[in-house]
Design an enzyme around this catalytic site. Structure first.
Site, short mmCIF file in Angstrom:
data_model
loop_
_atom_site.label_atom_id
_atom_site.label_comp_id
_atom_site.label_asym_id
_atom_site.label_seq_id
_atom_site.Cartn_x
_atom_site.Cartn_y
_atom_site.Cartn_z
N HIS A 17 0.79 -1.27 0.07
CA HIS A 17 -0.21 0.01 -0.22
C HIS A 17 0.82 1.22 0.12
O HIS A 17 0.55 2.27 -0.81
CB HIS A 17 -0.86 -0.05 1.18
CG HIS A 17 -1.91 -0.99 1.34
ND1 HIS A 17 -1.74 -1.73 2.61
CD2 HIS A 17 -2.89 -1.19 0.45
CE1 HIS A 17 -3.10 -2.55 2.23
NE2 HIS A 17 -3.59 -2.45 1.15
N LYS A 41 -18.19 -5.03 8.41
CA LYS A 41 -16.94 -5.68 8.17
C LYS A 41 -16.08 -6.24 9.02
O LYS A 41 -15.63 -5.23 10.02
CB LYS A 41 -16.22 -4.98 7.03
CG LYS A 41 -15.17 -5.98 6.22
CD LYS A 41 -14.57 -5.13 5.02
CE LYS A 41 -13.73 -6.33 4.26
NZ LYS A 41 -13.10 -5.54 3.08
N ARG A 90 -2.55 -6.06 -8.34
CA ARG A 90 -1.14 -6.88 -8.21
C ARG A 90 -1.10 -7.83 -9.26
O ARG A 90 -0.62 -7.67 -10.15
CB ARG A 90 -1.54 -7.71 -6.68
CG ARG A 90 -0.92 -6.55 -5.74
CD ARG A 90 -1.46 -7.12 -4.42
NE ARG A 90 -2.94 -7.02 -4.31
CZ ARG A 90 -3.60 -7.46 -3.17
NH1 ARG A 90 -3.02 -7.71 -2.06
NH2 ARG A 90 -5.09 -6.94 -3.28
N SER A 128 -2.73 -7.65 3.21
CA SER A 128 -2.94 -7.43 4.62
C SER A 128 -3.26 -8.87 5.17
O SER A 128 -3.03 -9.17 6.00
CB SER A 128 -4.15 -6.34 4.63
OG SER A 128 -3.87 -5.22 4.24
P1 ADP Z 1 -9.92 -3.36 -0.20
O1 ADP Z 1 -10.59 -4.31 0.73
O2 ADP Z 1 -10.75 -2.13 -0.79
O3 ADP Z 1 -9.18 -4.16 -1.55
P2 ADP Z 1 -7.20 -3.26 0.68
O4 ADP Z 1 -6.61 -2.70 1.84
O5 ADP Z 1 -6.95 -4.77 0.56
O6 ADP Z 1 -8.73 -2.74 0.60
O7 ADP Z 1 -6.57 -2.78 -0.72
C1 ADP Z 1 -6.87 -1.28 -1.04
C2 ADP Z 1 -6.06 -1.13 -2.49
O8 ADP Z 1 -4.91 -1.42 -2.32
C3 ADP Z 1 -6.74 -2.18 -3.41
O9 ADP Z 1 -6.63 -1.49 -4.82
C4 ADP Z 1 -5.44 -3.25 -3.59
O10 ADP Z 1 -5.52 -4.04 -4.77
C5 ADP Z 1 -4.34 -2.59 -3.37
N1 ADP Z 1 -3.20 -3.19 -2.67
C6 ADP Z 1 -3.47 -3.84 -1.75
N2 ADP Z 1 -1.96 -4.56 -1.51
C7 ADP Z 1 -1.28 -4.09 -2.56
C8 ADP Z 1 0.17 -4.55 -2.88
N3 ADP Z 1 0.74 -5.25 -2.02
N4 ADP Z 1 0.49 -3.72 -4.13
C9 ADP Z 1 -0.35 -3.09 -4.66
N5 ADP Z 1 -1.58 -2.75 -4.44
C10 ADP Z 1 -2.07 -3.23 -3.36
#
Ligand code: ADP
Length: 159
Positions: A17, A41, A90, A128
């Site tokens: 992130h 959630k 990703r 995460s």
């Molecule tokens: P959500 O529940 O909205 O998917 P996340 O916190 O999992 O929330 O992810 C938020 C955004 O960050 C999403 O667009 C996700 O694809 C992106 N994201 C999560 N992990 C990574 C990573 N390792 N590299 C790039 N983007 C990521």
């Protein structure tokens, strides 16, 4: 002024992130990193805890604002004067969900665009949920999350 909105659960924020935030921060004058204020959630960290971890880990990036919202992302974007939603991509497996969300948001508000930033290759497998799973098995996650996040994770799992 170019204003972007980066929405996500961030439960918790990872280096993946942060990589997206740092790269997006060069493209926008201001970015709102926004967490849904969604009590339904199930998350490990509360909204406030997640916001605090984002704040702490982005404090050296001046154009980042951390916020929470009960609004739909497109409504939130309108409210803060943004026309761009930022998402990270990703692997191919992200594509279907992200395409669906982008299409839905476009149908909700045609003036708001979703843009995607490709994950840096070293973070393309990082999520995460995988970090939480590793901590659950007492694995060292210091290369995947900032120190303050791994400390917060360890505290949660010690409870
Ligand atoms: P959500 O529940 O909205 O998917 P996340 O916190 O999992 O929330 O992810 C938020 C955004 O960050 C999403 O667009 C996700 O694809 C992106 N994201 C999560 N992990 C990574 C990573 N390792 N590299 C790039 N983007 C990521």
């Amino acid at each position: 002024m170019r204003i972007g909105v980066y929405p996500g659960t961030f439960d918790p924020i990872t280096n993946g992130h942060l990589d997206i935030i740092k790269r997006a921060a060069k493209l926008f004058d201001k970015i709102y990193v926004v967490v849904p204020n969604n009590v339904n959630k199930k998350t490990l960290f509360s909204v406030e805890e997640r916001m605090e971890l984002i704040r702490e880990t982005t404090k050296d990036i001046p154009n980042i604002i951390v916020d929470k919202t009960s609004l739909l992302t497109v409504q939130y974007a309108k409210q803060v004067g943004s026309d761009t939603i930022i998402r990270g991509l990703r692997m191919v497996s992200d594509f279907e969900y992200e395409l669906q969300m982008a299409a839905l948001n476009k149908s909700l508000d045609n003036e708001i665009e979703t843009i995607f930033i490709m994950s840096s290759h070293q973070y393309s497998f990082l999520s995460s949920s995988s970090v939480k799973e590793m901590v659950g098995f007492n694995a060292d996650v210091s290369e995947f999350v900032p120190n303050i996040v791994s400390t917060a994770l360890m505290k949660k799992y010690q409870k």
